[in-house]
Enzyme design. Structure first.
Site, PDB file in Angstrom:
ATOM      1  N   VAL A  86       0.844  -1.195   0.000  1.00  0.00           N
ATOM      2  CA  VAL A  86       0.000   0.000   0.000  1.00  0.00           C
ATOM      3  C   VAL A  86       0.879   1.245   0.000  1.00  0.00           C
ATOM      4  CG1 VAL A  86      -1.813   1.269   1.192  1.00  0.00           C
ATOM      5  CG2 VAL A  86      -1.812  -1.235   1.236  1.00  0.00           C
ATOM      6  N   LYS A  87       0.692   2.067  -1.017  1.00  0.00           N
ATOM      7  CA  LYS A  87       1.503   3.265  -1.210  1.00  0.00           C
ATOM      8  C   LYS A  87       0.770   4.465  -0.608  1.00  0.00           C
ATOM      9  CE  LYS A  87       4.203   5.155  -5.092  1.00  0.00           C
ATOM     10  NZ  LYS A  87       4.280   5.133  -6.579  1.00  0.00           N
ATOM     11  N   VAL A  88       1.447   5.141   0.322  1.00  0.00           N
ATOM     12  CA  VAL A  88       0.829   6.202   1.108  1.00  0.00           C
ATOM     13  C   VAL A  88       1.722   7.446   1.074  1.00  0.00           C
ATOM     14  CG1 VAL A  88       0.013   6.833   3.410  1.00  0.00           C
ATOM     15  CG2 VAL A  88      -0.214   4.470   2.635  1.00  0.00           C
TER      16      VAL A  88
END
Length: 218
Positions: A86-88
């Site tokens: 998950v890219k945040v």
């Protein structure tokens, strides 16, 4: 050093995979739009399609900017496939989301890193990867590769397990500089990876070998 390809183009991902050296993929909403991937269901399906091509991690970016939204999207993305990371973004809400997701054993990639302080906060929150954008720093006359060195040194000094994923890699020289700086991962266009193959002495040597062979066997 691991090689990730920064694209949503399935043909390019397959070509990189066929080289036998691809370790993962990074994507973002802009790259999805470039490939004409629209609609939530189609985007999610595309992530799964990418995961079925590669063996390694595939970064999928959240769109929400608030904590609750990032958590909701992050959980949905992580459920799509075991390879999803998950890219945040590196914001206050993003750091909180990374901490939450890391406690759920969900891999995260803290993106849009432009300082060692940001990388420190992401590492302390448990990010799997931090993504310093070296090309964008170069655009404003700041040494992006120097930031890679600073973060690598910080991780080594404090024993952080967070991997330094050099992003916004524009060309092959960036790749070489990332090797020298000790980056754990680079994510780049396919052209930058393939560019590592190029050397005039290789071309000259091969041409000479073939010419000599043909003289004897032609």
């Amino acid at each position: 050093m691991k090689f990730f390809i920064d694209t949503a183009n399935l043909d390019q991902i397959k070509e990189a995979q066929d080289l036998g050296i691809l370790d993962g993929v990074t994507t973002n909403p802009s790259l999805m739009a470039k490939e004409g991937i629209k609609g939530e269901d189609n985007i999610k399906k595309h992530y799964v399609d990418i995961c079925e091509i590669v063996d390694g991690d595939v970064s999928a970016e959240v769109i929400a900017t608030d904590f609750e939204g990032m958590i909701s999207e992050g959980m949905e993305l992580a459920a799509l496939h075991p390879q999803i990371v998950v890219k945040v973004p590196c914001t206050k809400e993003g750091i909180k989301a990374i901490k939450y997701l890391s406690l759920k054993d969900i891999k995260t990639n803290c993106t849009l890193i432009f300082s060692v302080g940001q990388a420190l906060l992401a590492a302390k929150a448990g990010a799997t990867y931090v993504s310093p954008f070296i090309g964008r720093l170069d655009d404003i006359c700041t040494d992006g590769i120097d930031l890679i060195r600073q973060i690598v040194d910080m991780n080594s000094y404090y024993g952080f397990e967070t991997q330094v994923l050099a992003a916004s890699v524009r060309h092959t020289m960036h790749m070489v500089q990332c090797i020298e700086a000790g980056a754990d991962v680079t994510t780049s266009p396919l052209s930058a990876i393939v560019g590592l193959l190029n050397h005039p002495l290789t071309d000259k040597g091969l041409a000479q070998f073939l010419a000599d062979y043909n003289k004897l066997n032609g």
